[in-house]
Scaffold this motif. Structure first.
Motif, PDB file in Angstrom:
ATOM      1  N   ILE A  42      -0.952 -27.045 -58.411  1.00  0.00           N
ATOM      2  CA  ILE A  42      -1.754 -27.253 -57.189  1.00  0.00           C
ATOM      3  C   ILE A  42      -1.091 -28.303 -56.305  1.00  0.00           C
ATOM      4  N   ASN A  43      -0.577 -29.365 -56.921  1.00  0.00           N
ATOM      5  CA  ASN A  43       0.136 -30.395 -56.142  1.00  0.00           C
ATOM      6  C   ASN A  43       1.399 -29.826 -55.520  1.00  0.00           C
ATOM      7  N   SER A  44       2.091 -28.936 -56.253  1.00  0.00           N
ATOM      8  CA  SER A  44       3.296 -28.288 -55.717  1.00  0.00           C
ATOM      9  C   SER A  44       2.961 -27.420 -54.510  1.00  0.00           C
ATOM     10  N   ALA A  45       1.786 -26.789 -54.549  1.00  0.00           N
ATOM     11  CA  ALA A  45       1.358 -25.942 -53.422  1.00  0.00           C
ATOM     12  C   ALA A  45       1.261 -26.760 -52.142  1.00  0.00           C
ATOM     13  N   LYS A  46       0.768 -27.998 -52.262  1.00  0.00           N
ATOM     14  CA  LYS A  46       0.678 -28.880 -51.082  1.00  0.00           C
ATOM     15  C   LYS A  46       2.054 -29.416 -50.704  1.00  0.00           C
ATOM     16  N   LYS A  47       2.810 -29.817 -51.718  1.00  0.00           N
ATOM     17  CA  LYS A  47       4.129 -30.409 -51.479  1.00  0.00           C
ATOM     18  C   LYS A  47       5.084 -29.414 -50.814  1.00  0.00           C
ATOM     19  N   GLU A  48       5.020 -28.161 -51.217  1.00  0.00           N
ATOM     20  CA  GLU A  48       5.912 -27.125 -50.683  1.00  0.00           C
ATOM     21  C   GLU A  48       5.401 -26.531 -49.370  1.00  0.00           C
ATOM     22  N   GLY A  49       4.244 -26.972 -48.927  1.00  0.00           N
ATOM     23  CA  GLY A  49       3.701 -26.447 -47.666  1.00  0.00           C
ATOM     24  C   GLY A  49       3.052 -25.088 -47.807  1.00  0.00           C
ATOM     25  N   ILE A  50       2.860 -24.640 -49.057  1.00  0.00           N
ATOM     26  CA  ILE A  50       2.167 -23.355 -49.279  1.00  0.00           C
ATOM     27  C   ILE A  50       0.698 -23.497 -48.911  1.00  0.00           C
ATOM     28  N   VAL A  51       0.144 -24.666 -49.232  1.00  0.00           N
ATOM     29  CA  VAL A  51      -1.243 -24.987 -48.883  1.00  0.00           C
ATOM     30  C   VAL A  51      -1.230 -26.195 -47.941  1.00  0.00           C
ATOM     31  N   GLU A  52      -1.963 -26.094 -46.848  1.00  0.00           N
ATOM     32  CA  GLU A  52      -2.140 -27.222 -45.935  1.00  0.00           C
ATOM     33  C   GLU A  52      -3.633 -27.489 -45.810  1.00  0.00           C
ATOM     34  N   ILE A  53      -4.004 -28.766 -45.952  1.00  0.00           N
ATOM     35  CA  ILE A  53      -5.417 -29.143 -45.926  1.00  0.00           C
ATOM     36  C   ILE A  53      -5.784 -29.664 -44.542  1.00  0.00           C
ATOM     37  N   TYR A  54      -6.809 -29.087 -43.947  1.00  0.00           N
ATOM     38  CA  TYR A  54      -7.326 -29.560 -42.663  1.00  0.00           C
ATOM     39  C   TYR A  54      -8.804 -29.885 -42.822  1.00  0.00           C
ATOM     40  N   ILE A  55      -9.239 -30.938 -42.147  1.00  0.00           N
ATOM     41  CA  ILE A  55     -10.674 -31.216 -42.064  1.00  0.00           C
ATOM     42  C   ILE A  55     -11.107 -30.880 -40.646  1.00  0.00           C
ATOM     43  N   LYS A  56     -11.914 -29.862 -40.512  1.00  0.00           N
ATOM     44  CA  LYS A  56     -12.357 -29.435 -39.181  1.00  0.00           C
ATOM     45  C   LYS A  56     -13.802 -29.873 -38.970  1.00  0.00           C
ATOM     46  N   ASP A  57     -13.966 -31.094 -38.514  1.00  0.00           N
ATOM     47  CA  ASP A  57     -15.302 -31.597 -38.236  1.00  0.00           C
ATOM     48  C   ASP A  57     -15.170 -32.745 -37.249  1.00  0.00           C
TER      49      ASP A  57
END
Length: 318
Positions: A42-57
């Protein structure tokens, strides 16, 4: 460089975790691996840019400011209120409502609650909900008798807040500031005043405002400060006041005749209170707030987003 198989596994794990709501333990069981392996994927997913986290509020910006201010000034809590597009009175009212909510939610185990005086605290008391807080006794931490703008004074605020809480309060039967040091010394030795000042020193929590003596100062408006006083304060390096006690740019209480005529807690006493909640709005008070924070007088800061942004960006604080 990740292989196609590795990327595919990371994507599958990320899909289950972020979209399907699976726990890391459930995913680990599915793939017959340990939970730390899944955590690493899961950390690799963020590190590799596969997953990007946005807070839309819309509250993200204020929460981000809060975290930056907590870190910058070492505060227990910061609450930033969005007041964009609000008229000044509405902004103050919104701040009062937020302050009221904080006090209402954090006084369940507070036996003595101290209150100062001023227009921002008036907004807090006006917005405070009617409830039962019989275990909390309200204590003014500065004098407040006088004929002008009585609704802003600590005794009146203490009385009105105690009514809202359906509880008791004390009264400090003395002005915030008297004509001479000698008169102040005589008054604070009287039994009733000495008793309330001792109570004030031992409150569990206090709520205060912060003043800028040279811009929009309530103390000047209600006649406590003359032009001569303001000139003298400016020469002495005053940048702000808490409970009618003036301090300099690094938060030290001024050795000034005006401070020696105040009936109420001094800044050393205020600093010793376990939790001091400061409620203040207006970027014209930026220097006053920074100096108060540098002096270590506040544990909790409630302010508007524009002022918070300027506090974050300010290079003055060391």
């Amino acid at each position: 460089m990740l292989s196609w198989e590795d990327r595919r596994l990371i994507v599958k794990v990320a899909m289950l975790y972020y979209f399907e709501g699976w726990t890391q333990a459930e995913i680990a069981a599915k793939y017959n691996v340990s939970r730390p392996v899944i955590s690493k994927l899961i950390n690799s997913a963020k590190k590799e840019g596969i997953v990007e986290i946005y807070i839309k509020d819309e509250t993200f910006h204020t929460v981000e400011l809060e975290q930056k201010l907590i870190k910058k000034f070492g505060l227990k809590e910061v609450i930033v209120v969005s007041t964009a597009g609000f008229a000044p009175e509405m902004a103050k009212r919104q701040l009062g409502k937020t302050g009221a909510s904080y006090i209402a939610n954090h006084t369940n185990h507070v036996e003595k609650l101290g209150i100062s005086w001023g227009s921002t605290l008036l907004s807090l008391v006006e917005e405070y909900p009617y409830e039962h807080k019989k275990g909390t006794h309200v204590v003014p931490i500065v004098g407040g008798m006088g004929s002008e703008d009585v609704h802003l004074h600590s005794n009146q605020l203490a009385f009105n807040l105690a009514q809202k809480m359906n509880t008791s309060c004390s009264y400090l039967y003395a002005p915030a500031m008297v004509e001479s040091y000698e008169l102040k010394e005589r008054l604070i030795e009287t039994k009733d005043i000495a008793h309330v000042l001792e109570e004030a020193k031992n409150v569990d929590m206090a709520v205060v405002g912060i003043g800028n003596p040279f811009k929009g100062a309530t103390m000047e408006q209600i006649g406590y400060l003359t032009q001569e006083d303001l000139t003298s304060l400016r020469k002495s390096g005053a940048v702000g006041d808490i409970s009618s006690r003036f301090y300099d740019a690094v938060g030290n209480e001024l050795d000034h005749p005006l401070n020696q005529r105040v009936i109420g807690l001094d800044l050393k006493d205020i600093k010793a209170i376990p939790e001091v909640v400061g409620i203040v709005e207006g970027s014209y008070k930026l220097e006053s707030i920074e100096a108060a924070l540098q002096g270590g007088y506040l544990d909790v800061l409630i302010t508007d987003d524009r002022t918070a942004q300027e506090l974050v960006e300010s290079q003055t604080y060391k």
